[in-house]
Write a protein that holds these residues in place. Structure first.
Motif, PDB file in Angstrom:
ATOM      1  N   LYS A  24       0.829  -1.212   0.000  1.00 57.93           N
ATOM      2  CA  LYS A  24       0.000   0.000   0.000  1.00 57.93           C
ATOM      3  C   LYS A  24       0.862   1.260   0.000  1.00 57.93           C
ATOM      4  O   LYS A  24       0.554   2.239  -0.680  1.00 57.93           O
ATOM      5  CB  LYS A  24      -0.930   0.008   1.205  1.00 57.93           C
ATOM      6  CG  LYS A  24      -2.037  -1.007   1.111  1.00 57.93           C
ATOM      7  CD  LYS A  24      -2.892  -0.980   2.356  1.00 57.93           C
ATOM      8  CE  LYS A  24      -3.959  -2.062   2.293  1.00 57.93           C
ATOM      9  NZ  LYS A  24      -4.832  -2.040   3.464  1.00 57.93           N
ATOM     10  N   THR A  28       0.963   4.113  -2.930  1.00 58.85           N
ATOM     11  CA  THR A  28       0.696   5.522  -2.649  1.00 58.85           C
ATOM     12  C   THR A  28       1.861   6.401  -3.099  1.00 58.85           C
ATOM     13  O   THR A  28       1.661   7.498  -3.626  1.00 58.85           O
ATOM     14  CB  THR A  28       0.385   5.729  -1.151  1.00 58.85           C
ATOM     15  OG1 THR A  28      -0.643   4.812  -0.769  1.00 58.85           O
ATOM     16  CG2 THR A  28      -0.088   7.144  -0.874  1.00 58.85           C
ATOM     17  N   LEU A  39      -1.979  15.516  -6.085  1.00 51.09           N
ATOM     18  CA  LEU A  39      -2.495  14.416  -5.265  1.00 51.09           C
ATOM     19  C   LEU A  39      -3.188  14.999  -4.034  1.00 51.09           C
ATOM     20  O   LEU A  39      -2.644  15.881  -3.367  1.00 51.09           O
ATOM     21  CB  LEU A  39      -1.349  13.495  -4.833  1.00 51.09           C
ATOM     22  CG  LEU A  39      -1.744  12.206  -4.132  1.00 51.09           C
ATOM     23  CD1 LEU A  39      -2.535  11.303  -5.074  1.00 51.09           C
ATOM     24  CD2 LEU A  39      -0.512  11.468  -3.627  1.00 51.09           C
ATOM     25  N   HIS A  43      -5.430  10.402  -0.243  1.00 53.03           N
ATOM     26  CA  HIS A  43      -4.039   9.933  -0.253  1.00 53.03           C
ATOM     27  C   HIS A  43      -3.049  10.928   0.323  1.00 53.03           C
ATOM     28  O   HIS A  43      -2.010  10.533   0.855  1.00 53.03           O
ATOM     29  CB  HIS A  43      -3.614   9.582  -1.680  1.00 53.03           C
ATOM     30  CG  HIS A  43      -4.527   8.614  -2.340  1.00 53.03           C
ATOM     31  ND1 HIS A  43      -4.657   7.305  -1.936  1.00 53.03           N
ATOM     32  CD2 HIS A  43      -5.395   8.773  -3.354  1.00 53.03           C
ATOM     33  CE1 HIS A  43      -5.549   6.701  -2.680  1.00 53.03           C
ATOM     34  NE2 HIS A  43      -6.020   7.568  -3.556  1.00 53.03           N
ATOM     35  N   SER A  44      -3.337  12.200   0.193  1.00 49.67           N
ATOM     36  CA  SER A  44      -2.398  13.226   0.625  1.00 49.67           C
ATOM     37  C   SER A  44      -3.158  14.370   1.269  1.00 49.67           C
ATOM     38  O   SER A  44      -4.295  14.665   0.898  1.00 49.67           O
ATOM     39  CB  SER A  44      -1.621  13.744  -0.588  1.00 49.67           C
ATOM     40  OG  SER A  44      -0.780  14.800  -0.219  1.00 49.67           O
ATOM     41  N   LEU A  54       1.513  11.749   3.294  1.00 48.87           N
ATOM     42  CA  LEU A  54       0.930  10.658   2.526  1.00 48.87           C
ATOM     43  C   LEU A  54       0.195   9.794   3.526  1.00 48.87           C
ATOM     44  O   LEU A  54       0.755   9.414   4.560  1.00 48.87           O
ATOM     45  CB  LEU A  54       2.015   9.830   1.833  1.00 48.87           C
ATOM     46  CG  LEU A  54       2.513  10.297   0.493  1.00 48.87           C
ATOM     47  CD1 LEU A  54       3.556   9.326  -0.047  1.00 48.87           C
ATOM     48  CD2 LEU A  54       1.402  10.471  -0.507  1.00 48.87           C
ATOM     49  N   ARG A  55      -1.042   9.471   3.222  1.00 49.08           N
ATOM     50  CA  ARG A  55      -1.903   8.751   4.156  1.00 49.08           C
ATOM     51  C   ARG A  55      -2.137   7.334   3.643  1.00 49.08           C
ATOM     52  O   ARG A  55      -2.734   7.153   2.595  1.00 49.08           O
ATOM     53  CB  ARG A  55      -3.224   9.489   4.288  1.00 49.08           C
ATOM     54  CG  ARG A  55      -3.075  10.931   4.735  1.00 49.08           C
ATOM     55  CD  ARG A  55      -4.290  11.784   4.432  1.00 49.08           C
ATOM     56  NE  ARG A  55      -5.530  11.161   4.813  1.00 49.08           N
ATOM     57  CZ  ARG A  55      -6.113  11.278   6.019  1.00 49.08           C
ATOM     58  NH1 ARG A  55      -5.545  12.017   6.938  1.00 49.08           N
ATOM     59  NH2 ARG A  55      -7.249  10.686   6.278  1.00 49.08           N
ATOM     60  N   ILE A  56      -1.647   6.359   4.376  1.00 50.15           N
ATOM     61  CA  ILE A  56      -1.817   4.967   4.004  1.00 50.15           C
ATOM     62  C   ILE A  56      -2.716   4.314   5.046  1.00 50.15           C
ATOM     63  O   ILE A  56      -2.367   4.246   6.222  1.00 50.15           O
ATOM     64  CB  ILE A  56      -0.463   4.224   3.895  1.00 50.15           C
ATOM     65  CG1 ILE A  56       0.394   4.834   2.776  1.00 50.15           C
ATOM     66  CG2 ILE A  56      -0.699   2.754   3.605  1.00 50.15           C
ATOM     67  CD1 ILE A  56       1.287   5.927   3.184  1.00 50.15           C
TER      68      ILE A  56
END
Length: 104
Positions: A24, A28, A39, A43-44, A54-56
């Motif tokens: 993941k 991303t 983005l 996601h960001s 950055l968001r996972i």
């Protein structure tokens, strides 16, 4: 857009995660490479003065802080998010690393 890691610590952090989470994270990062500063959520997200996250999402909530510098996305710091709010300690680590970019 070219993606650069500011140091080996961030790369090593990513490789210590669960295999599904690593996939993941890499996906991303690919999105960041493709879309650059366009983005956005989910996601960001903008955090503070040219600092983005950055968001996972998944079983492990991962955040990677990054900034844009010389037409590159520089990944500064990563951590496992355990609370609802972004910890100031983690934001400060990213800010300190961002200061190192000035002489480049």
């Amino acid at each position: 857009m070219k993606i650069v890691f500011i140091d080996k610590k961030v790369e090593n952090f990513i490789w210590t995660l669960e295999k599904t989470t690593i996939a993941k994270v890499l996906r991303t990062i690919d999105l960041l490479e493709i879309f650059g500063n366009r983005l956005s959520m989910p996601h960001s997200r903008y955090v503070f003065e040219n600092l983005f996250e950055l968001r996972i999402r998944g079983t492990q909530e991962i955040r990677l802080f990054y900034t844009f510098y010389n037409a590159q996305a520089i990944i500064l710091h990563g951590f496992i998010k355990k609370s609802f709010k972004l910890p100031n300690k983690e934001i400060n680590k990213a800010k300190e690393k961002m200061k190192r970019l000035a002489p480049l």
